[in-house]
Design an enzyme around this catalytic site. Sequence first.
Site, PDB file in Angstrom:
ATOM      1  CE1 TYR A 111      -3.027  -3.044   0.927  1.00  0.00           C
ATOM      2  CE2 TYR A 111      -2.637  -2.622   3.252  1.00  0.00           C
ATOM      3  CZ  TYR A 111      -3.205  -3.394   2.255  1.00  0.00           C
ATOM      4  OH  TYR A 111      -3.953  -4.495   2.581  1.00  0.00           O
ATOM      5  CB  CYS A 114       1.643   0.704   4.167  1.00  0.00           C
ATOM      6  SG  CYS A 114       2.530  -0.405   5.287  1.00  0.00           S
ATOM      7  CG  PHE A 116       5.280  -1.430   8.613  1.00  0.00           C
ATOM      8  CD1 PHE A 116       6.292  -1.489   9.559  1.00  0.00           C
ATOM      9  CD2 PHE A 116       3.967  -1.284   9.057  1.00  0.00           C
ATOM     10  CE1 PHE A 116       6.013  -1.410  10.918  1.00  0.00           C
ATOM     11  CE2 PHE A 116       3.675  -1.197  10.403  1.00  0.00           C
ATOM     12  CZ  PHE A 116       4.705  -1.256  11.341  1.00  0.00           C
ATOM     13  CB  CYS A 117       4.783  -0.299   1.945  1.00  0.00           C
ATOM     14  SG  CYS A 117       3.626  -1.656   2.273  1.00  0.00           S
TER      15      CYS A 117
END
Length: 379
Positions: A111, A114, A116-117
């Site tokens: 995403y 996001c 973390f992404c």
Amino acid sequence: MAAACARTLCKVGWNILESPASRRPGTVSYLLGNVSAHGSRRAYGTGGPGVRSKLLSSLRGGGGRVLGCAFMLGGGLGLYQAVKFRFQQHLAEEEHKVSRGGGVRLTLYQYKTCPFCSKVRAFLDYHQLPYEIVEVNPVMRQEIKWSAYRKVPILMVDGEVQLNDSSVIISSLKTFLIKKDKSMSEILCCYPELKSVNDSGKKVTEYSNKYWLMLSEAETTAVYPEKGMQKEEMKWRQWADDWLVHLISPNVYRTAGEALASFDYIVREGKFSTFEGFFAKYVGAAAMFLISKRLKSRHNLQDDVRQDLYRAVDDWVAAIGKKRKFMGGDQPNLADLAVFGVLRVMEGLQAFDDMMENTKVKQWYRRMERASLNCEGRD
């Protein structure tokens, strides 16, 4: 081919010099005849018989040693050029291998908004690793229906090896870039899954060693030349995962207006159908506004969650200090990339503007932007 010809010239020259009869009139003719018999007749016959006779007669009476030296010199220069070319070719291949991530094909399922992404993208961009992005629909998640692991980010290596968890992805990729004798599958074995049930009865998956690089002692010393650098990097990478990332949602959904603006950005940047986008923007914004209040309580945040964000960011800047451009020194380390990736998802929102105005993070953040885009500070 060039090297083989050069070695042949050297061998002929050495035979001329070593021949006990090299000073007798017929010796040079005999040796040249041998060379011609092995495929070089065309080279020495292009001028016709008269030219060859003149060459041989001019070399009689000790000229064999001159010819031998000439052959050896020519062969030596040929070998030098051949070796030089091969070495340059090898360096080019190695540089290409590093720039292409060891020649692997990377596909990131994500995403865009996001954190973390965003951490994984910051790492890939800084290290100039080409990768394809598959934007996952956060409602249906059909793009990752093939995976038993239902979260993002997921990074596929050559379409075969699946890496889960942002910190495991970064640690294993960094290890892969440094070690030349291990495959990604072998490296991934160093980060085993640990499945458990948390206090709420929910099944969770963790990973051992996820902040470690799996290097030899010599490799570790090369990456972390100063005492304490490795522990500092690991400490702040974990801090980014365990604390900083949990400040994002309460801040971007702090008020109803901010929640609506945040979901407008999420819908615009994400992968939604028209109906899903409308539903997400209004219903999702209302839901996340309420959820952010629970998150504030769960993580023991202040009533004004901005203050927790400001304090966290200033703690990070203080840890870097005034003498370093990045926590990694003159170039970002994995902690720099992690923190930058987390904070970057707030860009364009009120929380980001407030953070830049009310903390000391701006100079470091701008340096990280340049580093990520232009690889500033890379060797």
